[in-house]
Scaffold this motif. Sequence first.
Motif, PDB file in Angstrom:
ATOM      1  N   ALA A  32      12.532  13.374   2.508  1.00 20.00           N
ATOM      2  CA  ALA A  32      13.156  11.838   3.266  1.00 20.00           C
ATOM      3  C   ALA A  32      14.416  11.199   3.296  1.00 20.00           C
ATOM      4  N   TRP A  33      15.301  12.333   2.417  1.00 26.11           N
ATOM      5  CA  TRP A  33      16.978  11.750   2.978  1.00 26.11           C
ATOM      6  C   TRP A  33      17.295  12.835   3.810  1.00 26.11           C
TER       7      TRP A  33
ATOM      8  N   VAL B 230       7.072  13.299   2.489  1.00 23.51           N
ATOM      9  CA  VAL B 230       6.954  11.654   1.871  1.00 23.51           C
ATOM     10  C   VAL B 230       6.279  10.543   2.204  1.00 23.51           C
ATOM     11  N   TYR B 231       5.072  10.821   2.419  1.00 27.31           N
ATOM     12  CA  TYR B 231       4.342   9.421   2.409  1.00 27.31           C
ATOM     13  C   TYR B 231       4.116   9.218   1.435  1.00 27.31           C
ATOM     14  N   GLY B 232       3.791  10.177   0.127  1.00 25.35           N
ATOM     15  CA  GLY B 232       3.298   9.840  -1.282  1.00 25.35           C
ATOM     16  C   GLY B 232       1.927   9.278  -1.335  1.00 25.35           C
ATOM     17  N   HIS B 233       1.857   8.643  -2.223  1.00 28.37           N
ATOM     18  CA  HIS B 233       0.745   7.749  -2.232  1.00 28.37           C
ATOM     19  C   HIS B 233      -0.475   6.499  -0.784  1.00 28.37           C
ATOM     20  N   GLY B 234       0.886   6.557   0.277  1.00 27.02           N
ATOM     21  CA  GLY B 234       0.586   5.965   1.581  1.00 27.02           C
ATOM     22  C   GLY B 234       1.119   4.442   1.147  1.00 27.02           C
ATOM     23  N   THR B 235       0.227   3.613   1.826  1.00 28.68           N
ATOM     24  CA  THR B 235       0.349   2.424   1.676  1.00 28.68           C
ATOM     25  C   THR B 235      -0.813   1.583   0.955  1.00 28.68           C
TER      26      THR B 235
ATOM     27  N   GLU C 215       3.640   7.732  11.444  1.00 32.88           N
ATOM     28  CA  GLU C 215       5.614   7.710  12.031  1.00 32.88           C
ATOM     29  C   GLU C 215       5.521   7.058  11.259  1.00 32.88           C
ATOM     30  N   ASP C 216       5.434   5.635  11.466  1.00 34.26           N
ATOM     31  CA  ASP C 216       6.022   4.205  11.375  1.00 34.26           C
ATOM     32  C   ASP C 216       6.018   4.082  10.336  1.00 34.26           C
ATOM     33  N   GLN C 217       5.131   4.460   9.460  1.00 34.99           N
ATOM     34  CA  GLN C 217       4.708   3.314   8.023  1.00 34.99           C
ATOM     35  C   GLN C 217       5.985   3.938   6.557  1.00 34.99           C
ATOM     36  N   PRO C 218       6.534   3.125   5.767  1.00 38.13           N
ATOM     37  CA  PRO C 218       7.713   3.491   5.370  1.00 38.13           C
ATOM     38  C   PRO C 218       7.610   4.676   4.318  1.00 38.13           C
TER      39      PRO C 218
END
Length: 359
Positions: free
Chosen positions: A166-167, A135-140, A151-154
Amino acid sequence: MDHWLTALKGSRVLVTGGAGLIGSALRRTLETAAASVTVLDNLSGYDRATLALLGVDDHDPSLKVGDICDEDLVRVLVDESDYVIHAAAYSTVAGCTRDPATAFHSNIAGTETVLRAVARSRHVRRFAFISSAQVYGHGTAGSDAVQVFSEDQPYSPLNLYAAAKAWGEWQTRFLLGSAQVDHVVLRPFSVYGEGQIPKPGAYSWVIAQFAMYATIGQRLPLNNGGRQVRDFLHVEDVATAICRALTADTASGKTINLGTGRVTPVRRVAELVRAHFPDAQFQDAPRPAQDPLGGCADIACMTEVLGWEPQITVENGIARYVEWLRAVPAAIPDWLRSERDRIASWNGAPVPRSAAEDR
């Protein structure tokens, strides 16, 4: 004795997808705690011979062969359970991309069916949704930076599988929060361990793939020179963490990373495998599209809430996998034995499909 062992003793636990790698380890761990385990699985993950290698017995009375979209079956099994662990999924990125209809059926419709049954139940003490670090993908920070994922990142899903996870997280919080049913969301990082068998087109299970390539004398392909890093978590540690999350008071309503908090470059994995196969050779390979450099889990929440850290190092875990593979060489799938040009598949050539496609 650990609190979770005594807390689960005599409890009834439903594990969806319990014939898979994580599900099988969960069953063994729960039985160690003297819990009564019911497994719901459609057995589509592998052919019968491979399932037998993994210890799956069609005649086991605790195994319910069925579809998680079967509302009547799911409702009955949930109503008979104290805890529900939802691990069932069509679970490879490549499989979901090739067959989005099956991915939707399993990962969206199936999850919805299970969640609605849990929301209506009056017996379930806690529901655990097994999500994914995908769910984090490439991240930020983008694909070219080593990161620590918290855990709190988009969300930043890169594929259908990750988007469905994610859903599933959101739907778990929405439906079960509204129904006031206790729940926890768990995000395992790169899970590996004895019993893991690669599927066609699934590039992420690098420890299993490298060990199998080395066993049959093929080169170990290093995408991007093996500079990508992963947080490798042994499946037995995953199972222990999930069981702890079922009973830890402070896990209620939480989203928790499951990882080691340490990064291991893919090249290091290849070197550790070669330590068991001195003749193994490496081969440079291109970096697959959308393959992030990677990172590791922020495990502060995990260690605080679960009061625990993983016990199996990647060095010991790889040694265990190699030992297991040497004991059961038939675990190497025929498609991998006949494969001669892995790089071609990364460049867009068709990949072989097994009789039992990705689940």
